[in-house]
Each structure stands twice: as structure tokens, then as C-alpha cells.
Design a protein around this motif. Structure first.
Motif, PDB file in Angstrom:
ATOM      1  N   ARG A 237       0.925  -0.902  -0.206  1.00 19.66           N
ATOM      2  CA  ARG A 237      -0.041  -0.134  -0.042  1.00 19.66           C
ATOM      3  C   ARG A 237       0.815   1.419  -0.179  1.00 19.66           C
ATOM      4  O   ARG A 237       2.039   1.637   0.832  1.00 19.66           O
ATOM      5  N   ASP A 238       0.054   2.058  -0.888  1.00 19.02           N
ATOM      6  CA  ASP A 238       1.765   3.451  -1.337  1.00 19.02           C
ATOM      7  C   ASP A 238       1.073   4.664  -0.264  1.00 19.02           C
ATOM      8  O   ASP A 238      -0.276   4.514  -0.091  1.00 19.02           O
ATOM      9  N   PRO A 239       1.888   4.905   0.698  1.00 18.95           N
ATOM     10  CA  PRO A 239       1.174   5.520   2.516  1.00 18.95           C
ATOM     11  C   PRO A 239       0.765   6.247   1.759  1.00 18.95           C
ATOM     12  O   PRO A 239      -0.468   7.913   2.644  1.00 18.95           O
ATOM     13  N   ALA A 240       1.171   6.891   0.464  1.00 15.80           N
ATOM     14  CA  ALA A 240       0.727   8.533  -0.027  1.00 15.80           C
ATOM     15  C   ALA A 240      -0.384   9.401  -0.605  1.00 15.80           C
ATOM     16  O   ALA A 240      -1.340   9.554  -0.478  1.00 15.80           O
ATOM     17  N   THR A 241      -0.711   7.735  -1.424  1.00 13.91           N
ATOM     18  CA  THR A 241      -1.735   8.248  -2.104  1.00 13.91           C
ATOM     19  C   THR A 241      -3.102   6.345  -1.118  1.00 13.91           C
ATOM     20  O   THR A 241      -4.098   6.812  -2.486  1.00 13.91           O
ATOM     21  N   SER A 242      -2.458   5.503  -1.220  1.00 11.45           N
ATOM     22  CA  SER A 242      -3.214   5.002  -0.008  1.00 11.45           C
ATOM     23  C   SER A 242      -4.043   3.426  -1.469  1.00 11.45           C
ATOM     24  O   SER A 242      -4.720   2.673  -1.536  1.00 11.45           O
ATOM     25  N   ALA A 243      -2.869   3.537  -3.051  1.00 15.71           N
ATOM     26  CA  ALA A 243      -3.055   2.952  -3.858  1.00 15.71           C
ATOM     27  C   ALA A 243      -2.020   1.067  -2.871  1.00 15.71           C
ATOM     28  O   ALA A 243      -1.407   1.285  -2.501  1.00 15.71           O
ATOM     29  N   VAL A 244      -3.191   0.224  -3.666  1.00 18.19           N
ATOM     30  CA  VAL A 244      -2.722  -0.796  -3.178  1.00 18.19           C
ATOM     31  C   VAL A 244      -2.292  -1.754  -4.593  1.00 18.19           C
ATOM     32  O   VAL A 244      -3.339  -2.090  -5.377  1.00 18.19           O
ATOM     33  N   PHE A 245      -0.938  -2.496  -4.591  1.00 19.04           N
ATOM     34  CA  PHE A 245      -0.469  -2.627  -5.410  1.00 19.04           C
ATOM     35  C   PHE A 245      -0.237  -4.199  -5.074  1.00 19.04           C
ATOM     36  O   PHE A 245       0.004  -4.505  -4.827  1.00 19.04           O
ATOM     37  N   ALA A 246      -0.149  -5.141  -6.411  1.00 16.69           N
ATOM     38  CA  ALA A 246       0.155  -6.777  -6.396  1.00 16.69           C
ATOM     39  C   ALA A 246       0.952  -6.793  -6.892  1.00 16.69           C
ATOM     40  O   ALA A 246       1.634  -6.776  -7.782  1.00 16.69           O
ATOM     41  N   GLU A 247       2.309  -7.286  -6.570  1.00 11.86           N
ATOM     42  CA  GLU A 247       3.784  -7.912  -7.488  1.00 11.86           C
ATOM     43  C   GLU A 247       3.936  -9.222  -6.948  1.00 11.86           C
ATOM     44  O   GLU A 247       3.397  -9.882  -5.950  1.00 11.86           O
ATOM     45  N   VAL A 248       4.457  -9.318  -8.222  1.00 11.43           N
ATOM     46  CA  VAL A 248       5.681 -11.170  -8.216  1.00 11.43           C
ATOM     47  C   VAL A 248       6.286 -11.003  -8.638  1.00 11.43           C
ATOM     48  O   VAL A 248       6.737 -10.355  -9.919  1.00 11.43           O
ATOM     49  N   SER A 249       7.858 -10.952  -7.668  1.00 13.90           N
ATOM     50  CA  SER A 249       8.667 -11.177  -8.581  1.00 13.90           C
ATOM     51  C   SER A 249       9.542 -12.149  -8.634  1.00 13.90           C
ATOM     52  O   SER A 249       8.815 -13.024  -7.578  1.00 13.90           O
ATOM     53  N   ALA A 250      10.679 -12.559  -9.602  1.00 19.52           N
ATOM     54  CA  ALA A 250      11.226 -13.829  -9.780  1.00 19.52           C
ATOM     55  C   ALA A 250      12.386 -13.437 -10.154  1.00 19.52           C
ATOM     56  O   ALA A 250      12.375 -13.236 -11.243  1.00 19.52           O
ATOM     57  N   PHE A 251      13.302 -14.879 -10.025  1.00 19.59           N
ATOM     58  CA  PHE A 251      14.612 -16.028 -10.641  1.00 19.59           C
ATOM     59  C   PHE A 251      14.485 -17.261 -10.772  1.00 19.59           C
ATOM     60  O   PHE A 251      13.964 -17.233  -9.854  1.00 19.59           O
ATOM     61  N   SER A 252      14.518 -17.505 -11.910  1.00 23.09           N
ATOM     62  CA  SER A 252      14.991 -19.474 -12.392  1.00 23.09           C
ATOM     63  C   SER A 252      15.352 -19.350 -13.578  1.00 23.09           C
ATOM     64  O   SER A 252      15.685 -18.540 -14.488  1.00 23.09           O
ATOM     65  N   ARG A 253      15.518 -21.047 -13.151  1.00 26.01           N
ATOM     66  CA  ARG A 253      16.743 -21.055 -14.750  1.00 26.01           C
ATOM     67  C   ARG A 253      15.888 -22.507 -14.915  1.00 26.01           C
ATOM     68  O   ARG A 253      15.396 -23.302 -13.831  1.00 26.01           O
ATOM     69  N   PRO A 254      15.964 -23.114 -15.972  1.00 28.93           N
ATOM     70  CA  PRO A 254      15.591 -24.488 -15.982  1.00 28.93           C
ATOM     71  C   PRO A 254      16.183 -25.178 -14.824  1.00 28.93           C
ATOM     72  O   PRO A 254      17.523 -25.821 -14.677  1.00 28.93           O
ATOM     73  N   ALA A 255      16.023 -26.817 -14.750  1.00 24.42           N
ATOM     74  CA  ALA A 255      16.409 -27.751 -13.521  1.00 24.42           C
ATOM     75  C   ALA A 255      16.109 -29.171 -13.719  1.00 24.42           C
ATOM     76  O   ALA A 255      16.537 -30.158 -13.846  1.00 24.42           O
ATOM     77  N   THR A 256      15.371 -28.556 -15.175  1.00 21.10           N
ATOM     78  CA  THR A 256      15.170 -30.322 -15.910  1.00 21.10           C
ATOM     79  C   THR A 256      15.132 -30.309 -17.824  1.00 21.10           C
ATOM     80  O   THR A 256      15.476 -29.523 -18.127  1.00 21.10           O
ATOM     81  N   TRP A 257      16.162 -31.572 -18.014  1.00 25.54           N
ATOM     82  CA  TRP A 257      15.960 -31.617 -19.463  1.00 25.54           C
ATOM     83  C   TRP A 257      14.863 -30.612 -20.462  1.00 25.54           C
ATOM     84  O   TRP A 257      14.484 -30.124 -21.357  1.00 25.54           O
TER      85      TRP A 257
END
Length: 166
Positions: free
Chosen positions: A122-142
Motif C-alpha cells: 500500500r502506498d502510504p501517500a496515495t493509499s493505492a494497493v498493488f500486487a507484485e510478483v518477482s522471480a528469478f529462475s532457470r531450467p532444472a530439468t531437460w
């Protein structure tokens, strides 16, 4: 897969907690997406409750089997999209006044190796609510290595579905 058997398995990457500490590590594909999902403290609390109870995953249409109803450090979770199992362990939880969520890391048997973070803020200045997804990945299977372009697109689609799910 049995959740009990997963509890003893090591994470499949060494950069544990890197989704919380700054730029994602080199050698991985990176993903970050966010979306405003409303405004106000009530919406923030509602979304935070959903995130901490696997709401992003379930809202995206994934099946979730977890060792705890609430995301807590060391909770083991088996996420499934169709028949594909994706075992993970919660590596940290964020509980601050204006940001809440968690990150989980991959366990052996997951098609990728890396970490994914799910938060609402929640942005305290505007009260806007955001959902976020962050990731880092690399293949683990053939097969995830062979299908990297398709896997990458699928990850981005699922990340957007996470945002809509909460």
C-alpha cells in the motif's frame, strides 16, 4: 508427492532471499510484474490475507497443498498446474505496515530452479494497493531447458494470473 518427504530436501539454488535484497542474481531469467488492485487500508488487509493463505496461487487456477494454511518460513508447498508438480519451501515472510507477503524457493522435482516473491503493498501517500510478483529462475530439468521459450511465456502468463487472483 508427500509433503513430509519434501521437508528434508535442500533448496535447488544458493541465492536464498535474493528477491528481497535488490537486483536479481546473474545467470537466471528475471520476472517482475505488478498491478494496482484497489485503494485503502481495508483492501490492503483483504489482499494481504489472501496472499498469506495461498490466494494468488489458487486465484490463478493452481492447486495448492501446503504444510501450513498460512505462508510461514519453512512451510513446504506443492503447487500443481495440471499434472505438473512444483515443490517449494517458504524462505522468508514480509510483515511490514505497508507490505506483506512471502517468497518461496524451489525444491528438487520442480521444473525450475530459483525463487518467487508474492507481495501486496500500500502506498502510504496515495493509499493505492498493488500486487507484485518477482522471480528469478532457470531450467532444472531437460524438458524445461528444451522448452525454455514456452516455459518463459507460461511463467509470465501465470504471474499475471497471480495478480488477477488476488
Amino acid at each position: 508427492m508427500d509433503l513430509g518427504a519434501l521437508e528434508e530436501l535442500p533448496l535447488t539454488y544458493s541465492e536464498v532471499g535474493a528477491t528481497a535484497t535488490g537486483p536479481p542474481p546473474a545467470g537466471y531469467g528475471h520476472l517482475h510484474t505488478e498491478r494496482q488492485i484497489g485503494t485503502g487500508q481495508q483492501r490492503f488487509e483483504q489482499a494481504a490475507h489472501a496472499v498469506m493463505h495461498w490466494g494468488m496461487q489458487r486465484g490463478a487456477g493452481l492447486r495448492v497443498q501446503a504444510s501450513s494454511e498460512v505462508a510461514e518460513v519453512d512451510t513446504v508447498v506443492l503447487v500443481r498446474m495440471g499434472f505438473l508438480p512444483a515443490p517449494c519451501r517458504v524462505v522468508y515472510v514480509v510483515e511490514e505496515p505497508d507490505i506483506r507477503g512471502f517468497a518461496y524457493g524451489t525444491l528438487p522435482g520442480h521444473p525450475e530452479s530459483g525463487e518467487e516473491r508474492f507481495v501486496v503493498r500500500r502506498d502510504p501517500a496515495t493509499s493505492a494497493v498493488f500486487a507484485e510478483v518477482s522471480a528469478f529462475s532457470r531450467p532444472a530439468t531437460w524438458w524445461s531447458k528444451a522448452g525454455r521459450p514456452v516455459v518463459s511465456v507460461a511463467q509470465r502468463v501465470i504471474a499475471r494470473r497471480y495478480l488477477h487472483g488476488v
